[in-house]
Scaffold this active site. Structure first.
Site, PDB file in Angstrom:
ATOM      1  N   ASN A  10       0.859  -1.183   0.000  1.00 48.59           N
ATOM      2  CA  ASN A  10       0.000   0.000   0.000  1.00 48.59           C
ATOM      3  C   ASN A  10       0.893   1.232   0.000  1.00 48.59           C
ATOM      4  O   ASN A  10       1.506   1.564   1.017  1.00 48.59           O
ATOM      5  CB  ASN A  10      -0.904  -0.025   1.242  1.00 48.59           C
ATOM      6  CG  ASN A  10      -1.746   1.240   1.368  1.00 48.59           C
ATOM      7  OD1 ASN A  10      -1.890   2.008   0.428  1.00 48.59           O
ATOM      8  ND2 ASN A  10      -2.305   1.449   2.548  1.00 48.59           N
ATOM      9  N   TRP A  11       0.965   1.897  -1.153  1.00 51.57           N
ATOM     10  CA  TRP A  11       1.861   3.035  -1.284  1.00 51.57           C
ATOM     11  C   TRP A  11       1.321   4.304  -0.625  1.00 51.57           C
ATOM     12  O   TRP A  11       2.023   5.310  -0.547  1.00 51.57           O
ATOM     13  CB  TRP A  11       2.177   3.293  -2.763  1.00 51.57           C
ATOM     14  CG  TRP A  11       3.174   2.331  -3.319  1.00 51.57           C
ATOM     15  CD1 TRP A  11       3.693   1.235  -2.697  1.00 51.57           C
ATOM     16  CD2 TRP A  11       3.784   2.377  -4.611  1.00 51.57           C
ATOM     17  NE1 TRP A  11       4.584   0.591  -3.511  1.00 51.57           N
ATOM     18  CE2 TRP A  11       4.661   1.264  -4.704  1.00 51.57           C
ATOM     19  CE3 TRP A  11       3.677   3.218  -5.704  1.00 51.57           C
ATOM     20  CZ2 TRP A  11       5.425   0.999  -5.841  1.00 51.57           C
ATOM     21  CZ3 TRP A  11       4.429   2.959  -6.843  1.00 51.57           C
ATOM     22  CH2 TRP A  11       5.295   1.863  -6.908  1.00 51.57           C
ATOM     23  N   LYS A  12       0.060   4.278  -0.197  1.00 53.75           N
ATOM     24  CA  LYS A  12      -0.564   5.432   0.471  1.00 53.75           C
ATOM     25  C   LYS A  12      -0.382   6.691  -0.389  1.00 53.75           C
ATOM     26  O   LYS A  12      -0.450   6.606  -1.611  1.00 53.75           O
ATOM     27  CB  LYS A  12      -0.003   5.582   1.882  1.00 53.75           C
ATOM     28  CG  LYS A  12      -0.177   4.306   2.709  1.00 53.75           C
ATOM     29  CD  LYS A  12       0.185   4.475   4.155  1.00 53.75           C
ATOM     30  CE  LYS A  12      -0.018   3.171   4.902  1.00 53.75           C
ATOM     31  NZ  LYS A  12       0.219   3.303   6.362  1.00 53.75           N
ATOM     32  N   HIS A  93      -9.385   1.164   5.439  1.00 51.89           N
ATOM     33  CA  HIS A  93      -8.075   1.282   6.068  1.00 51.89           C
ATOM     34  C   HIS A  93      -8.177   2.167   7.301  1.00 51.89           C
ATOM     35  O   HIS A  93      -8.981   3.109   7.353  1.00 51.89           O
ATOM     36  CB  HIS A  93      -7.067   1.868   5.072  1.00 51.89           C
ATOM     37  CG  HIS A  93      -5.647   1.775   5.523  1.00 51.89           C
ATOM     38  ND1 HIS A  93      -5.087   2.679   6.401  1.00 51.89           N
ATOM     39  CD2 HIS A  93      -4.665   0.888   5.233  1.00 51.89           C
ATOM     40  CE1 HIS A  93      -3.827   2.356   6.625  1.00 51.89           C
ATOM     41  NE2 HIS A  93      -3.549   1.272   5.928  1.00 51.89           N
ATOM     42  N   GLU A  95      -6.458   4.524   8.374  1.00 52.24           N
ATOM     43  CA  GLU A  95      -6.249   5.944   8.117  1.00 52.24           C
ATOM     44  C   GLU A  95      -7.488   6.579   7.505  1.00 52.24           C
ATOM     45  O   GLU A  95      -7.777   7.757   7.762  1.00 52.24           O
ATOM     46  CB  GLU A  95      -5.023   6.129   7.219  1.00 52.24           C
ATOM     47  CG  GLU A  95      -3.742   5.788   7.951  1.00 52.24           C
ATOM     48  CD  GLU A  95      -2.566   5.451   7.057  1.00 52.24           C
ATOM     49  OE1 GLU A  95      -1.493   5.133   7.611  1.00 52.24           O
ATOM     50  OE2 GLU A  95      -2.723   5.477   5.823  1.00 52.24           O
ATOM     51  N   GLU A 164      -5.028  -4.828  10.910  1.00 50.18           N
ATOM     52  CA  GLU A 164      -3.962  -3.859  11.179  1.00 50.18           C
ATOM     53  C   GLU A 164      -4.175  -3.260  12.564  1.00 50.18           C
ATOM     54  O   GLU A 164      -5.052  -2.426  12.760  1.00 50.18           O
ATOM     55  CB  GLU A 164      -3.946  -2.765  10.109  1.00 50.18           C
ATOM     56  CG  GLU A 164      -5.326  -2.254   9.718  1.00 50.18           C
ATOM     57  CD  GLU A 164      -5.279  -1.041   8.806  1.00 50.18           C
ATOM     58  OE1 GLU A 164      -4.180  -0.659   8.390  1.00 50.18           O
ATOM     59  OE2 GLU A 164      -6.345  -0.495   8.535  1.00 50.18           O
ATOM     60  N   GLY A 170       3.568   3.207  14.353  1.00 50.07           N
ATOM     61  CA  GLY A 170       4.174   4.464  14.778  1.00 50.07           C
ATOM     62  C   GLY A 170       4.163   4.708  16.272  1.00 50.07           C
ATOM     63  O   GLY A 170       4.361   5.839  16.717  1.00 50.07           O
ATOM     64  N   SER A 209       3.586  -2.265  10.454  1.00 48.61           N
ATOM     65  CA  SER A 209       5.051  -2.203  10.583  1.00 48.61           C
ATOM     66  C   SER A 209       5.724  -3.491  10.125  1.00 48.61           C
ATOM     67  O   SER A 209       6.679  -3.967  10.758  1.00 48.61           O
ATOM     68  CB  SER A 209       5.450  -1.874  12.023  1.00 48.61           C
ATOM     69  OG  SER A 209       4.912  -0.629  12.412  1.00 48.61           O
ATOM     70  N   GLY A 230       3.044  -1.211   4.291  1.00 51.22           N
ATOM     71  CA  GLY A 230       3.039   0.214   4.023  1.00 51.22           C
ATOM     72  C   GLY A 230       4.378   0.714   3.541  1.00 51.22           C
ATOM     73  O   GLY A 230       4.794   0.461   2.417  1.00 51.22           O
ATOM     74  N   GLY A 231       5.106   1.420   4.401  1.00 50.70           N
ATOM     75  CA  GLY A 231       6.349   2.068   3.999  1.00 50.70           C
ATOM     76  C   GLY A 231       7.383   1.155   3.386  1.00 50.70           C
ATOM     77  O   GLY A 231       8.128   1.560   2.483  1.00 50.70           O
TER      78      GLY A 231
END
Length: 252
Positions: A10-12, A93, A95, A164, A170, A209, A230-231
């Site tokens: 997921n490149w967000k 999601h 977010e 998730e 974070g 993460s 994600g990242g």
């Protein structure tokens, strides 16, 4: 489960055409790592270009509007993302739920829209730090599943669930393999309640993460059918580390 691990990036809100080289590298590697199903969800602006550059992996969208079209400035429908080249869409999601106030009912509407457009859907669920610390994690996730998952005959074949834990993103807190297995087993039980026998085969991804360094441990947890990344999916090097870990886990 006998299905291949499903590793979704997921490149967000990241990515311009300069990142197409990363997608190409992931696509080339996926040709060798056939024991894993690989997918990327770039931003809307890159779906078409990424689909043209990466032909072996799945390309999807990060969200969609539940309506087919109309006066919804700035929104994009499920039919539009499919037309751009998407084969699946992520909905619900954390977010989106937190930043845009999306409810379970809205997530369900979006999930139905995705399926009606002819795509598969990844429905995200997960509890916050406060909810987990209060001992409400399982009840919160159950409520999200029951309120967010699409219903209907044959629908389960189009659904993937992504768990998730919001508290692990974070915050410096990392769930153990036991934490993850316990929640995934709980989700599996709910899926069987909602979908009956078909709920046995719905894949449950873990998202939170996920990195090359911890992927093998996380993916080996019971009922984990893959990862929503994600990242670590933004570069081919780190994303491929997770895909390799999934390959090795699947060989055990």
């Amino acid at each position: 489960m006998t299905t291949r691990p499903y590793i979704v990036g997921n490149w967000k809100m990241n990515g311009t055409r300069a990142m197409l080289s990363e997608a190409r590298a992931i696509d080339r590697a996926a040709e060798r790592l056939i024991k894993v199903e690989v997918a990327i969800a770039p931003p809307y602006t890159m779906i078409h270009a990424t689909r043209k550059e990466a032909t072996l992996i799945s390309i999807g969208a990060q969200d969609c509007h539940p309506a087919d079209g109309g006066a919804h400035t700035g929104d994009v429908s499920a039919a539009m993302v499919k037309d751009a080249g998407a084969g699946f869409t992520i909905v619900g999601h954390s977010e989106r739920r937190a930043d845009h106030g999306e409810t379970n009912a809205l997530v369900k509407q979006k999930a139905h829209a995705v399926i009606e457009a002819g795509m598969n859907v990844i429905v995200c669920v997960g509890e916050t730090e406060t909810e987990r610390d209060a001992g409400k994690a399982h009840s919160v996730v159950s409520k999200q599943l029951k309120g967010s998952l699409p219903e209907g005959e044959g629908v389960a074949d189009k659904v993937t669930v992504a768990y998730e834990p919001v508290w692990a993103i974070g915050t410096g807190r990392t769930p153990t393999a036991e934490d993850i297995a316990a929640m995934h087993e709980h989700i599996r039980s709910d899926l069987q309640t909602i979908y009956g026998e078909a709920g046995v085969d719905v894949r449950i991804l873990y998202g939170g993460s996920v990195k090359p360094e911890n992927a093998a441990e996380l993916l080996s947890a019971k009922e984990v059918g893959g990862a929503l990344v994600g990242g670590a999916s933004l570069t081919a090097e780190s994303f491929l580390g997770i895909i390799v870990a999934a390959t090795e886990t699947n060989e055990d």
